[in-house]
Design an enzyme around this catalytic site. Structure first.
Site, PDB file in Angstrom:
ATOM      1  N   GLY A  13       0.696   5.678   0.805  1.00  0.00           N
ATOM      2  CA  GLY A  13      -0.009   6.856   1.273  1.00  0.00           C
ATOM      3  C   GLY A  13       0.701   8.119   0.835  1.00  0.00           C
TER       4      GLY A  13
ATOM      5  N   ASP B  12      -5.999   9.258  13.579  1.00  0.00           N
ATOM      6  CA  ASP B  12      -6.227   8.897  12.171  1.00  0.00           C
ATOM      7  C   ASP B  12      -6.983   7.574  12.098  1.00  0.00           C
ATOM      8  OD1 ASP B  12      -6.201   9.369   9.476  1.00  0.00           O
ATOM      9  OD2 ASP B  12      -4.176   8.598   9.139  1.00  0.00           O
TER      10      ASP B  12
ATOM     11  N   GLY C 137       0.830  -1.196   0.000  1.00  0.00           N
ATOM     12  CA  GLY C 137       0.000   0.000   0.000  1.00  0.00           C
ATOM     13  C   GLY C 137       0.859   1.238   0.000  1.00  0.00           C
TER      14      GLY C 137
ATOM     15  N   LYS D 270       7.410  -0.458   6.524  1.00  0.00           N
ATOM     16  CA  LYS D 270       6.877   0.856   6.179  1.00  0.00           C
ATOM     17  C   LYS D 270       8.033   1.813   5.917  1.00  0.00           C
ATOM     18  CE  LYS D 270       3.854   4.554   7.885  1.00  0.00           C
ATOM     19  NZ  LYS D 270       2.962   4.994   8.971  1.00  0.00           N
TER      20      LYS D 270
ATOM     21  N   SER E  55       2.853   9.997   2.443  1.00  0.00           N
ATOM     22  CA  SER E  55       4.268  10.137   2.804  1.00  0.00           C
ATOM     23  C   SER E  55       4.928   8.808   3.123  1.00  0.00           C
ATOM     24  CB  SER E  55       4.407  11.066   4.021  1.00  0.00           C
ATOM     25  OG  SER E  55       3.713  10.525   5.127  1.00  0.00           O
TER      26      SER E  55
ATOM     27  N   SER F  19       5.180   4.289   2.155  1.00  0.00           N
ATOM     28  CA  SER F  19       4.834   3.112   1.370  1.00  0.00           C
ATOM     29  C   SER F  19       5.096   1.877   2.231  1.00  0.00           C
ATOM     30  CB  SER F  19       5.674   3.038   0.088  1.00  0.00           C
ATOM     31  OG  SER F  19       5.511   4.206  -0.688  1.00  0.00           O
ATOM     32  N   VAL F  20       4.285   0.840   2.048  1.00  0.00           N
ATOM     33  CA  VAL F  20       4.413  -0.378   2.851  1.00  0.00           C
ATOM     34  C   VAL F  20       4.703  -1.552   1.923  1.00  0.00           C
ATOM     35  CG1 VAL F  20       3.306  -1.893   4.523  1.00  0.00           C
ATOM     36  CG2 VAL F  20       2.803   0.553   4.548  1.00  0.00           C
TER      37      VAL F  20
END
Length: 456
Positions: A112, A231, A110, A131, A114, A116-117
């Site tokens: 986002g 979040d 995945g 991450k 800022s 990445s995983v």
């Protein structure tokens, strides 16, 4: 190498002395001087042999001791590593180890704004999620926030931080346990085009609601410093192999003291889940997480985003939106809750798979959690008791208006869910009905742009 040099020097000395004795025998014959030379040479040769023997024994003993220390050191390192894992202390990984584990960061899970995983497998066979946090200033803040929040906590419904990698330059890395069934959004929102996920049954949805509530209750009440997640959304709730919920992604978290009622922080988060007090720049507290949790409950009930586009006109001012919590509250008053839930649940079980008492309880809890006044919202410990049926839940009061972040109304078909950075943003607030016209008038009586729109 040193032993080889010493042996060569010794052999050269002995050979030279023997040659010298032969020359002396020829030139001096059996004179007194010859015997003196022979005696001295023999003494020197014996001394060289003794030195070689002593040196050899010394080196053998040194190697035995070195091997013993290496073996003991290895055992200590294994024991230390074991104790670290038992205690839950994160391990510092080398960048090369993470490169090898992730096959040079190829298996992307995945991404986002800022970070990445990537999926990886460590040398001992453990599956992990790595991450990678990009960016210098923002990356450092997110890295520190995440490590500070999750490194020392242990809870069955919180993701476990296994280690980290912090190179002098470049991105920072956090290594988490790998959760096999992905995030909750794949299991509650229809996404046929992605070819993964599915429709989570009602029993599992209700259990996920309790799991997340317990995780947040632990962060808010049972840690030495209260931890605000800030979040909470379906994308940050993972499901393990038994479909138990695991709360993840602590990049925006804040630690506050037990005696602090709230904290002022930069407005950053995810569209559609931000609490009203945060949007109005009144600071955040654990009640901000509770608001976000309530919005997640609505999405789990309806199987859809809370804010969705129902009429997409060419002119942006002509677009109309659905606000699902408003619809659900209306169905609650009419006694027709079953009509508002995810229709896939009704079709799969003919309506029999949904426990209507649990449904009503979940709707009540969700409506309490999104109360505009933060003091009216229950704390997460009370939410757990409500969901587990230990206390009677009073019917939540009607709110004068429901505050929604207008940034959730973008051009995406899913009606929101993206991350945003609001550092220089002064928010627009709207009161939404079940479906409203997105053409808000402005008011000069407030520093914020407001619109009061009726759903009638």
């Amino acid at each position: 190498m040193e032993d080889k040099k010493a042996n060569i020097i010794a052999a050269t000395i002995i050979f030279g002395l023997i040659v010298f004795m032969v020359v002396a025998r020829v030139s001096l014959r059996l004179s007194k001087a010859f015997f003196l030379i022979v005696g001295a040479d023999i003494a020197v040769i014996l001394a060289v042999f003794v030195c070689l023997v002593i040196r050899g024994r010394y080196h053998r003993r040194r190697k035995l001791l070195e091997n013993k220390f290496v073996s003991e050191g290895r055992e200590l390192r294994i024991e230390y590593s074991f104790l670290r894992k038992v205690a839950g202390v994160p391990i510092k990984f080398k960048h090369k180890e993470l490169e090898d584990a992730t096959d040079n960061f190829k298996a992307l899970l995945g991404q986002g704004a800022s970070a990445s995983v990537f999926k990886g497998i460590l040398t001992d066979g453990t599956s992990v999620a790595v991450k990678r946090i990009d960016g210098e200033e923002h990356g450092e803040k997110e890295f520190r926030a995440e490590v500070a929040a999750i490194a020392s906590v242990q809870h069955v419904n919180l993701v476990r931080l296994m280690g980290y990698c912090c190179a002098p330059s470049g991105p920072r890395y956090l290594v988490y346990e790998f959760i096999p069934n992905g995030s909750l959004d794949y299991w509650i929102f229809p996404r046929k085009e992605r070819g993964r996920g599915g429709c989570l049954s009602w029993d599992l949805r209700y259990r996920v609601a309790i799991d997340v509530a317990k995780a947040l209750s632990y962060l808010h009440h049972d840690c030495r410093s209260r931890i605000l997640h800030l979040d909470v959304k379906p994308e940050n709730i993972l499901l393990d192999e038994s479909y138990r919920a695991i709360v993840a992604d602590f990049g925006l978290s804040k630690l506050i003291g037990k005696d602090e009622s709230g904290v002022i922080t930069t407005l950053r988060g995810t569209r559609g889940y931000l609490a009203p007090e945060w949007l109005l720049q009144h600071g955040v507290s654990e009640k901000s997480d509770i608001y976000s949790y309530g919005m997640v409950l609505f999405e789990m009930i309806g199987g859809q985003r809370n804010v969705s586009l129902i009429e997409n006109g060419i002119d942006r001012s002509q677009r109309k939106w659905n606000f699902f919590p408003k619809i659900l509250r209306k169905k609650l008053k009419e006694g027709k809750l079953i009509e508002a839930i995810d229709q896939r649940l009704v079709e799969a079980g003919g309506g029999g798979g949904v426990d209507e008492r649990q449904l009503k309880r979940l709707v009540y809890v969700a409506l309490w959690c999104i109360q505009e006044k933060a003091k009216l919202r229950p704390n997460m410990a009370q939410v757990v008791e409500m969901l587990e049926g230990h206390v009677v839940i009073d019917e939540p009061p009607d709110t004068q208006m429901i505050v929604v972040d207008l940034l959730s109304m973008d051009d995406d078909d899913d009606g929101g869910g993206g991350d945003c950075d609001h550092r220089h943003y002064r928010p627009k607030i709207t009161v939404m009905g079940s479906d409203v016209d997105c053409n808000p008038p402005t008011s000069t009586s407030s520093s914020f742009s407001m619109s009061v729109l009726s759903g009638r």
